[in-house]
Design a protein around this motif. Structure first.
Motif, PDB file in Angstrom:
ATOM      1  N   VAL A  14     -57.401 -39.843 -45.288  1.00 26.14           N
ATOM      2  CA  VAL A  14     -57.079 -39.965 -46.736  1.00 26.14           C
ATOM      3  C   VAL A  14     -56.560 -38.627 -47.613  1.00 26.14           C
ATOM      4  CG1 VAL A  14     -58.827 -42.092 -46.775  1.00 26.14           C
ATOM      5  CG2 VAL A  14     -59.506 -39.659 -47.130  1.00 26.14           C
ATOM      6  N   TRP A  20     -51.309 -42.872 -46.971  1.00 27.18           N
ATOM      7  CA  TRP A  20     -51.643 -43.953 -47.914  1.00 27.18           C
ATOM      8  C   TRP A  20     -50.287 -44.815 -48.085  1.00 27.18           C
ATOM      9  CZ3 TRP A  20     -52.866 -43.527 -53.848  1.00 27.18           C
ATOM     10  CH2 TRP A  20     -53.215 -44.812 -54.121  1.00 27.18           C
ATOM     11  N   GLU A  24     -50.452 -48.843 -46.817  1.00 28.29           N
ATOM     12  CA  GLU A  24     -50.323 -49.972 -47.611  1.00 28.29           C
ATOM     13  C   GLU A  24     -49.373 -50.860 -47.020  1.00 28.29           C
ATOM     14  OE1 GLU A  24     -52.269 -51.000 -49.797  1.00 28.29           O
ATOM     15  OE2 GLU A  24     -53.281 -49.386 -50.393  1.00 28.29           O
ATOM     16  N   SER A  75     -61.051 -47.481 -46.935  1.00 25.03           N
ATOM     17  CA  SER A  75     -59.913 -46.304 -46.882  1.00 25.03           C
ATOM     18  C   SER A  75     -59.175 -46.365 -48.093  1.00 25.03           C
ATOM     19  CB  SER A  75     -59.012 -46.563 -45.658  1.00 25.03           C
ATOM     20  OG  SER A  75     -59.746 -46.340 -44.431  1.00 25.03           O
ATOM     21  N   ARG A  76     -58.595 -47.593 -48.726  1.00 25.64           N
ATOM     22  CA  ARG A  76     -57.880 -47.682 -50.076  1.00 25.64           C
ATOM     23  C   ARG A  76     -58.513 -47.085 -51.112  1.00 25.64           C
ATOM     24  NH1 ARG A  76     -56.726 -52.493 -49.271  1.00 25.64           N
ATOM     25  NH2 ARG A  76     -54.575 -52.363 -48.381  1.00 25.64           N
ATOM     26  N   TRP A  79     -58.403 -43.276 -51.108  1.00 30.30           N
ATOM     27  CA  TRP A  79     -57.033 -42.972 -51.345  1.00 30.30           C
ATOM     28  C   TRP A  79     -57.083 -43.016 -52.993  1.00 30.30           C
ATOM     29  CZ3 TRP A  79     -55.328 -45.223 -46.536  1.00 30.30           C
ATOM     30  CH2 TRP A  79     -54.724 -44.333 -45.757  1.00 30.30           C
TER      31      TRP A  79
END
Length: 183
Positions: A14, A20, A24, A75-76, A79
């Motif tokens: 991250v 990232w 996505e 994880s998102r 980020w």
């Protein structure tokens, strides 16, 4: 689309904004391309020898074992904290806040955070990072495609068109129309 699911291993940290971008895009395409996406939290410091994301990556490693269904969202959120909102991801409270924002209960997140210092989690993160290195990683992200009995390692976030070609799929840009309609 291919008939049988193919496997993509995605090694990421991250601390890497390029990871990232790839993350996505791969999350958007996994169903379109009928691929099994394996998220592999890795330690960029183990590859590049210097970063500050050790605690966050240990947390994600423990989460993968305990609550793999939450790994994508957590994880998102990490980020988002570090690259979108310029917030900390190294302190325990920051990691707990990210997990909670991702939908995890604070009790679950605390239990996972406690495991980050265990030899099991430390060894798992080390093993995953070593696996990335064995594929030839010299940075992150890398995506490893297992297609028709062959293994292909792709470095960077700008290789999605090549990945689509290897999978025999169509590249429709970073936001495919199927996903765009849901946004």
């Amino acid at each position: 689309m291919g008939s049988a699911p193919r496997t993509l291993e995605f090694f990421y940290d991250v601390l890497s904004p390029y990871s990232w971008l790839s993350f996505e895009i791969l999350c958007r395409y996994k169903n379109i391309w009928n691929v099994h996406l394996q998220l592999r939290p890795s330690l960029i410091a183990g590859i590049m020898k210097d970063s500050g994301s050790l605690s966050a990556m240990r947390f994600l490693t423990a989460m993968k074992s305990e609550h793999p269904e939450m790994l994508e969202k957590a994880s998102r959120e990490l980020w988002m904290r570090v690259w979108s909102r310029d917030e900390d991801i190294t302190e325990p409270q920051s990691i707990l806040a990210a997990a909670e924002k991702a939908g995890m209960s604070i009790e679950q997140a605390r239990r996972i955070l406690e495991k980050t210092s265990t030899p099991q989690v430390k060894n798992q993160l080390k093993e995953t990072t070593e696996a990335a290195c064995k594929y030839g990683a010299f940075g992150l992200p890398i995506t490893v495609a297992h297609v028709d009995g062959q293994t292909h390692m792709l470095f960077g976030s700008d290789r999605m068109e090549l990945l689509a070609y290897l999978l025999g799929e169509k590249w429709m840009g970073p936001v495919p129309p199927v996903v765009e309609s849901r946004l």
